[in-house]
Design an enzyme around this catalytic site. Structure first.
Site, PDB file in Angstrom:
ATOM      1  N   VAL A 120      64.914  64.065  28.705  1.00 59.74           N
ATOM      2  CA  VAL A 120      64.032  62.959  28.339  1.00 59.74           C
ATOM      3  C   VAL A 120      63.921  61.957  29.493  1.00 59.74           C
ATOM      4  O   VAL A 120      62.846  61.420  29.759  1.00 59.74           O
ATOM      5  CB  VAL A 120      64.524  62.250  27.054  1.00 59.74           C
ATOM      6  CG1 VAL A 120      63.684  61.014  26.739  1.00 59.74           C
ATOM      7  CG2 VAL A 120      64.508  63.217  25.875  1.00 59.74           C
ATOM      8  N   CYS A 121      65.030  61.731  30.194  1.00 56.24           N
ATOM      9  CA  CYS A 121      65.074  60.708  31.249  1.00 56.24           C
ATOM     10  C   CYS A 121      63.962  60.852  32.298  1.00 56.24           C
ATOM     11  O   CYS A 121      63.289  59.867  32.597  1.00 56.24           O
ATOM     12  CB  CYS A 121      66.443  60.686  31.914  1.00 56.24           C
ATOM     13  SG  CYS A 121      67.793  60.335  30.759  1.00 56.24           S
ATOM     14  N   PRO A 122      63.734  62.033  32.860  1.00 55.52           N
ATOM     15  CA  PRO A 122      62.674  62.109  33.875  1.00 55.52           C
ATOM     16  C   PRO A 122      61.289  61.810  33.313  1.00 55.52           C
ATOM     17  O   PRO A 122      60.444  61.258  34.016  1.00 55.52           O
ATOM     18  CB  PRO A 122      62.767  63.533  34.419  1.00 55.52           C
ATOM     19  CG  PRO A 122      63.534  64.301  33.419  1.00 55.52           C
ATOM     20  CD  PRO A 122      64.444  63.318  32.728  1.00 55.52           C
ATOM     21  N   LEU A 168      61.126  57.944  33.382  1.00 55.67           N
ATOM     22  CA  LEU A 168      60.988  57.410  34.740  1.00 55.67           C
ATOM     23  C   LEU A 168      59.603  57.726  35.297  1.00 55.67           C
ATOM     24  O   LEU A 168      59.001  56.900  35.982  1.00 55.67           O
ATOM     25  CB  LEU A 168      62.086  57.952  35.655  1.00 55.67           C
ATOM     26  CG  LEU A 168      63.376  57.115  35.643  1.00 55.67           C
ATOM     27  CD1 LEU A 168      64.184  57.308  34.381  1.00 55.67           C
ATOM     28  CD2 LEU A 168      64.225  57.423  36.854  1.00 55.67           C
TER      29      LEU A 168
END
EC number: 1.11.1.26
Length: 187
Positions: free
Chosen positions: A46-48, A51
Site C-alpha cells: 500500500v505504501c508505494p 507515496l
C-alpha cells in the site's frame, strides 16, 4: 493521543531528497505549512501507492505553500534504493525522511509497539509548528492525497479567516459558516 493543537517536538534526521542526502529537522517545518506522512515500510504494498499519489499532487501542495515529508523507520539509504528501483517512487520529489531510531515516529506517537514500524498516519502542521490535523488508518487502508489537499486548503482558510469554519465537503470557493448563537440549531 491528544496531539491536535500541540506543537511538534524537536527532531533531526537525514532524508533522501532530489538525489542527495539532506539534513531535516523540526525547524525546517517552521514558517510554512507541512504534511508529515508516516508509513510502515519501503518496498511494501500500500505504501508505494500512497507515496505515488502524493507525488502526483506534489506541485498542487507546493502551489498552496505546503511541503510534504514522508517518514518511515527505514534508513535514508533504503529510501534512495527504493527511489532508484521503483517506477512509482522515482516520481517522489519531496523529502523522504529516514527514522531508523524511531525518534520522530515516537514524537508523533505513531510507533507500533514491539514492531519498530510506523502506523499509517498523516499530520498537517501549521507555520507555527502546531498540529492542525491528524489521521491514522489501519494497515490495509490507503490514504487519498486529493482529500488531504482539500483539508490543507480548509485549514489554511480557517487560519486566515478565524471567525469562519468550513463545513463537510467544503471545497475552495464554497460557502463557509460563521459560528454564532443565531446559527445554533439552524443547520
Amino acid at each position: 493521543m491528544a496531539l491536535i493543537n500541540t506543537e511538534i517536538k524537536p527532531f533531526a534526521a537525514t532524508a533522501f531528497h532530489n538525489g542527495a542526502f539532506v539534513d531535516v529537522s523540526d525547524t525546517d517545518l517552521r514558517g510554512k505549512w507541512s504534511v508529515v506522512f508516516f508509513y510502515p515500510a519501503d518496498f511494501t504494498f500500500v505504501c508505494p501507492t500512497e507515496l505515488g499519489d502524493l507525488a502526483d499532487l506534489y506541485e498542487d501542495f507546493r502551489a498552496i505553500g505546503v511541503e510534504i515529508y514522508s517518514v518511515s523507520t527505514d534508513t535514508h539509504f533504503t529510501h534512495k534504493a527504493w527511489h532508484e528501483t521503483s517506477d512509482t517512487i522515482v516520481k517522489v520529489q519531496y523529502p523522504m525522511i529516514g527514522d531508523p531510531t524511531g525518534a520522530i515516529t515516537n514524537n508523533f506517537e505513531v510507533m507500533r509497539p514491539g514492531q519498530g514500524l510506523a502506523d499509517r498516519a498523516t499530520f498537517l502542521i501549521d507555520p507555527d509548528g502546531v498540529i492542525q490535523f491528524m489521521e491514522i488508518s489501519s494497515e490495509g487502508v490507503g490514504r487519498n492525497a486529493a482529500e488531504l489537499l482539500r483539508k490543507a486548503k480548509a485549514a489554511q482558510y480557517v487560519r486566515e479567516h478565524p471567525n469562519e469554519v468550513c463545513p463537510a465537503k467544503w471545497e475552495e470557493g464554497d460557502s463557509t459558516l460563521a459560528p454564532s448563537l443565531d446559527l445554533v440549531g439552524k443547520i
